[in-house]
Structure formats: structure tokens, C-alpha cells
Design a protein around this motif. Structure first.
Motif, PDB file in Angstrom:
ATOM      1  N   ILE A  23      -9.619 -28.793  89.431  1.00  0.00           N
ATOM      2  CA  ILE A  23      -9.858 -28.708  90.972  1.00  0.00           C
ATOM      3  C   ILE A  23     -10.189 -30.363  91.324  1.00  0.00           C
ATOM      4  CG2 ILE A  23     -10.830 -27.609  92.838  1.00  0.00           C
ATOM      5  CD1 ILE A  23     -11.171 -25.155  90.897  1.00  0.00           C
ATOM      6  N   LYS A  24      -9.315 -30.576  92.511  1.00  0.00           N
ATOM      7  CA  LYS A  24      -9.471 -31.784  93.222  1.00  0.00           C
ATOM      8  C   LYS A  24      -9.665 -31.515  94.732  1.00  0.00           C
ATOM      9  CE  LYS A  24      -6.494 -34.527  90.090  1.00  0.00           C
ATOM     10  NZ  LYS A  24      -5.333 -35.500  90.219  1.00  0.00           N
ATOM     11  N   VAL A  25     -10.660 -31.781  95.213  1.00  0.00           N
ATOM     12  CA  VAL A  25     -11.065 -31.810  96.649  1.00  0.00           C
ATOM     13  C   VAL A  25     -10.493 -33.001  97.354  1.00  0.00           C
ATOM     14  CG1 VAL A  25     -12.907 -31.598  98.276  1.00  0.00           C
ATOM     15  CG2 VAL A  25     -12.938 -30.097  96.326  1.00  0.00           C
ATOM     16  N   THR A  33     -16.526 -28.328  98.198  1.00  0.00           N
ATOM     17  CA  THR A  33     -16.946 -28.902  96.890  1.00  0.00           C
ATOM     18  C   THR A  33     -18.013 -27.953  96.429  1.00  0.00           C
ATOM     19  OG1 THR A  33     -16.395 -31.016  97.256  1.00  0.00           O
ATOM     20  CG2 THR A  33     -17.749 -30.685  95.256  1.00  0.00           C
ATOM     21  N   LYS A  34     -18.901 -27.814  97.227  1.00  0.00           N
ATOM     22  CA  LYS A  34     -20.222 -26.888  97.017  1.00  0.00           C
ATOM     23  C   LYS A  34     -19.675 -25.419  96.687  1.00  0.00           C
ATOM     24  CE  LYS A  34     -23.744 -29.700  99.204  1.00  0.00           C
ATOM     25  NZ  LYS A  34     -24.585 -29.593 100.389  1.00  0.00           N
ATOM     26  N   GLU A  59     -12.996 -32.789  90.783  1.00  0.00           N
ATOM     27  CA  GLU A  59     -13.093 -34.011  91.105  1.00  0.00           C
ATOM     28  C   GLU A  59     -12.797 -34.216  92.356  1.00  0.00           C
ATOM     29  OE1 GLU A  59      -9.852 -37.744  90.710  1.00  0.00           O
ATOM     30  OE2 GLU A  59      -9.650 -35.803  89.368  1.00  0.00           O
ATOM     31  N   LYS A  60     -13.520 -35.246  93.091  1.00  0.00           N
ATOM     32  CA  LYS A  60     -13.518 -35.467  94.563  1.00  0.00           C
ATOM     33  C   LYS A  60     -12.534 -36.944  94.647  1.00  0.00           C
ATOM     34  CE  LYS A  60     -18.062 -35.689  95.867  1.00  0.00           C
ATOM     35  NZ  LYS A  60     -19.156 -35.453  96.335  1.00  0.00           N
ATOM     36  N   VAL A  61     -11.564 -36.640  95.572  1.00  0.00           N
ATOM     37  CA  VAL A  61     -10.486 -37.795  95.518  1.00  0.00           C
ATOM     38  C   VAL A  61     -10.697 -38.277  97.057  1.00  0.00           C
ATOM     39  CG1 VAL A  61      -7.981 -38.562  95.773  1.00  0.00           C
ATOM     40  CG2 VAL A  61      -8.822 -36.956  93.976  1.00  0.00           C
ATOM     41  N   THR A  62     -11.173 -39.533  97.101  1.00  0.00           N
ATOM     42  CA  THR A  62     -11.508 -40.182  98.543  1.00  0.00           C
ATOM     43  C   THR A  62     -10.390 -41.056  98.996  1.00  0.00           C
ATOM     44  OG1 THR A  62     -12.962 -41.521  97.631  1.00  0.00           O
ATOM     45  CG2 THR A  62     -14.017 -39.474  98.464  1.00  0.00           C
ATOM     46  N   LEU A  71     -12.562 -25.493 106.518  1.00  0.00           N
ATOM     47  CA  LEU A  71     -13.129 -24.748 105.326  1.00  0.00           C
ATOM     48  C   LEU A  71     -12.398 -23.562 104.855  1.00  0.00           C
ATOM     49  CD1 LEU A  71     -16.983 -24.787 106.493  1.00  0.00           C
ATOM     50  CD2 LEU A  71     -15.617 -25.945 104.714  1.00  0.00           C
ATOM     51  N   PRO A  72     -12.272 -23.741 103.585  1.00  0.00           N
ATOM     52  CA  PRO A  72     -11.615 -22.400 102.843  1.00  0.00           C
ATOM     53  C   PRO A  72     -12.519 -21.164 103.088  1.00  0.00           C
ATOM     54  CG  PRO A  72     -12.349 -23.662 101.108  1.00  0.00           C
ATOM     55  CD  PRO A  72     -12.677 -24.307 102.501  1.00  0.00           C
TER      56      PRO A  72
END
Length: 78
Positions: free
Chosen positions: A4-6, A18-19, A35-38, A66-67
Motif C-alpha cells: 500500500i502506498k500513500v 497512513t495511521k 510506503e509514503k510517496v512524497t 480522508l478515506p
């Protein structure tokens, strides 16, 4: 294991998303690679203009805002 990528710059909604994913995965007993993609170029390569975006196993499943908790639970349990 789910991947999962945020996608996002690190704003409050991105951090909260992410939380929510971490909590849902723990509650479901599912192992996820989160994974956080910035990087803006990477984010835009998914066609995301409004963040956060969420990619599950290579598929874009959410864009902007927000989901819901139900959405997140569905992502980790599919």
C-alpha cells in the motif's frame, strides 16, 4: 503481503490516512508493506492531482480527502 502506498506531500490528511491504514491492518491481522510517496513526479504518474492518494497492490483506489474507515478495512482485507 499487501503493498500500500500513500501518495501525498505529508499533509495532515496524508498522515491520518497512513495511521488509519496501519490501525486497520493491525486489527485485521494483515501484514502490509506501507510506503509514503512524497515525490510529486511519482504522485502525478498515478494521475493524482488531489492528495492523499492510495495505491493498493499497484491499483489506485482513492484520491483526495480522508478515506472512510470502511474503505480502509476493505483495502487491507481484500
Amino acid at each position: 503481503m499487501k503493498s500500500i502506498k500513500v501518495l501525498g506531500s505529508g499533509c495532515r490528511n496524508c498522515e491520518t490516512t497512513t495511521k488509519l491504514i496501519r490501525i486497520a491492518a493491525e486489527q485485521a491481522g494483515v501484514e502490509v508493506e506501507l510506503e509514503k510517496v512524497t515525490d510529486l513526479v511519482q504522485i502525478m504518474s498515478y494521475g493524482v492531482i488531489s492528495t492523499p492518494g492510495v495505491v493498493v497492490d499497484g491499483k489506485l483506489v482513492h484520491v483526495g480527502g480522508l478515506p472512510s474507515p470502511n474503505q480502509v478495512r476493505q483495502w487491507v482485507s481484500e
